[in-house]
Design a protein around this motif. Structure first.
Motif, mmCIF file in Angstrom:
data_model
loop_
_atom_site.group_PDB
_atom_site.id
_atom_site.type_symbol
_atom_site.label_atom_id
_atom_site.label_comp_id
_atom_site.label_asym_id
_atom_site.label_seq_id
_atom_site.Cartn_x
_atom_site.Cartn_y
_atom_site.Cartn_z
ATOM 1 N N UNK A 18 48.955 32.548 46.291
ATOM 2 C CA UNK A 18 49.115 32.650 44.836
ATOM 3 C C UNK A 18 48.336 31.545 44.129
ATOM 4 N N UNK A 19 48.427 30.324 44.645
ATOM 5 C CA UNK A 19 47.696 29.196 44.045
ATOM 6 C C UNK A 19 46.190 29.413 44.175
ATOM 7 N N UNK A 20 45.744 29.853 45.335
ATOM 8 C CA UNK A 20 44.315 30.104 45.544
ATOM 9 C C UNK A 20 43.816 31.227 44.628
ATOM 10 N N UNK A 112 48.060 34.510 35.833
ATOM 11 C CA UNK A 112 49.296 34.003 36.436
ATOM 12 C C UNK A 112 50.092 35.152 37.052
ATOM 13 N N UNK A 113 50.280 36.229 36.288
ATOM 14 C CA UNK A 113 51.031 37.393 36.798
ATOM 15 C C UNK A 113 50.350 37.956 38.046
ATOM 16 N N UNK A 114 49.053 38.170 37.973
ATOM 17 C CA UNK A 114 48.330 38.760 39.102
ATOM 18 C C UNK A 114 48.346 37.843 40.320
ATOM 19 N N UNK A 115 48.276 36.539 40.094
ATOM 20 C CA UNK A 115 48.314 35.588 41.206
ATOM 21 C C UNK A 115 49.676 35.605 41.897
ATOM 22 N N UNK A 116 50.743 35.651 41.108
ATOM 23 C CA UNK A 116 52.089 35.727 41.703
ATOM 24 C C UNK A 116 52.247 37.042 42.457
ATOM 25 N N UNK A 117 51.712 38.117 41.903
ATOM 26 C CA UNK A 117 51.783 39.419 42.569
ATOM 27 C C UNK A 117 51.052 39.384 43.910
ATOM 28 N N UNK A 118 49.881 38.766 43.950
ATOM 29 C CA UNK A 118 49.129 38.629 45.197
ATOM 30 C C UNK A 118 49.913 37.757 46.188
#
Length: 142
Positions: A18-20, A112-118
């Motif tokens: 998510x961070x990456x 942010x949303x897409x990163x958390x989803x990934x």
């Protein structure tokens, strides 16, 4: 595998991903997959994973009494139960988070949303891998 490593690697892998993903969007301008088709696919995938995990739980709990007794004596049974539970909740969290993306107020195109989803996607698969690896090891000893 070391029990501490085994316990933490799905979580750490999900967080690191998510961070990456967020850093890739913010600093390198990389676009993450988005759209209703992706959200629908993740909802379906999360449901399939949850169904698979429920089936795996049933298979493991239906093992011979001697195998269950050995697991309890080894002290590993609570870990296995926790791993199954974590994997199931991770799959359901992926479903819920993907469904939330259909709401315009969530901002399903934000990095942010897409990163958390990934991150949830990777966490769900890592937790599934952990349970499947352990479960298949136990089932092949039958």
């Amino acid at each position: 595998m070391n029990i501490t490593h085994e316990r933490w690697y799905p979580r750490l892998l999900g967080i690191a991903t998510a961070v990456a993903a967020w850093a890739s969007c913010k600093y390198f301008g990389i676009k993450l997959p988005q759209g209703e088709n992706m959200l629908s696919a993740l909802v379906s995938l999360g449901g399939i994973l949850a169904g698979f995990l429920a089936t795996m739980k049933t298979l493991l709990m239906g093992m011979k009494e001697e195998s269950i007794t050995r697991l309890k004596k080894s002290g590993y049974m609570p870990h296995l139960r926790d791993y199954l539970s974590e994997a199931l909740w991770g799959s359901l969290a992926l479903c819920v988070f993907a469904v939330a993306g259909f709401s315009p107020s969530v901002g399903a195109t934000s990095s942010v949303y897409l990163s958390v989803l990934v991150g949830l996607f990777v966490y769900s698969f890592a937790a599934l891998y952990r349970v499947t690896r352990i479960g298949m090891g136990l089932l092949t000893q039958r």
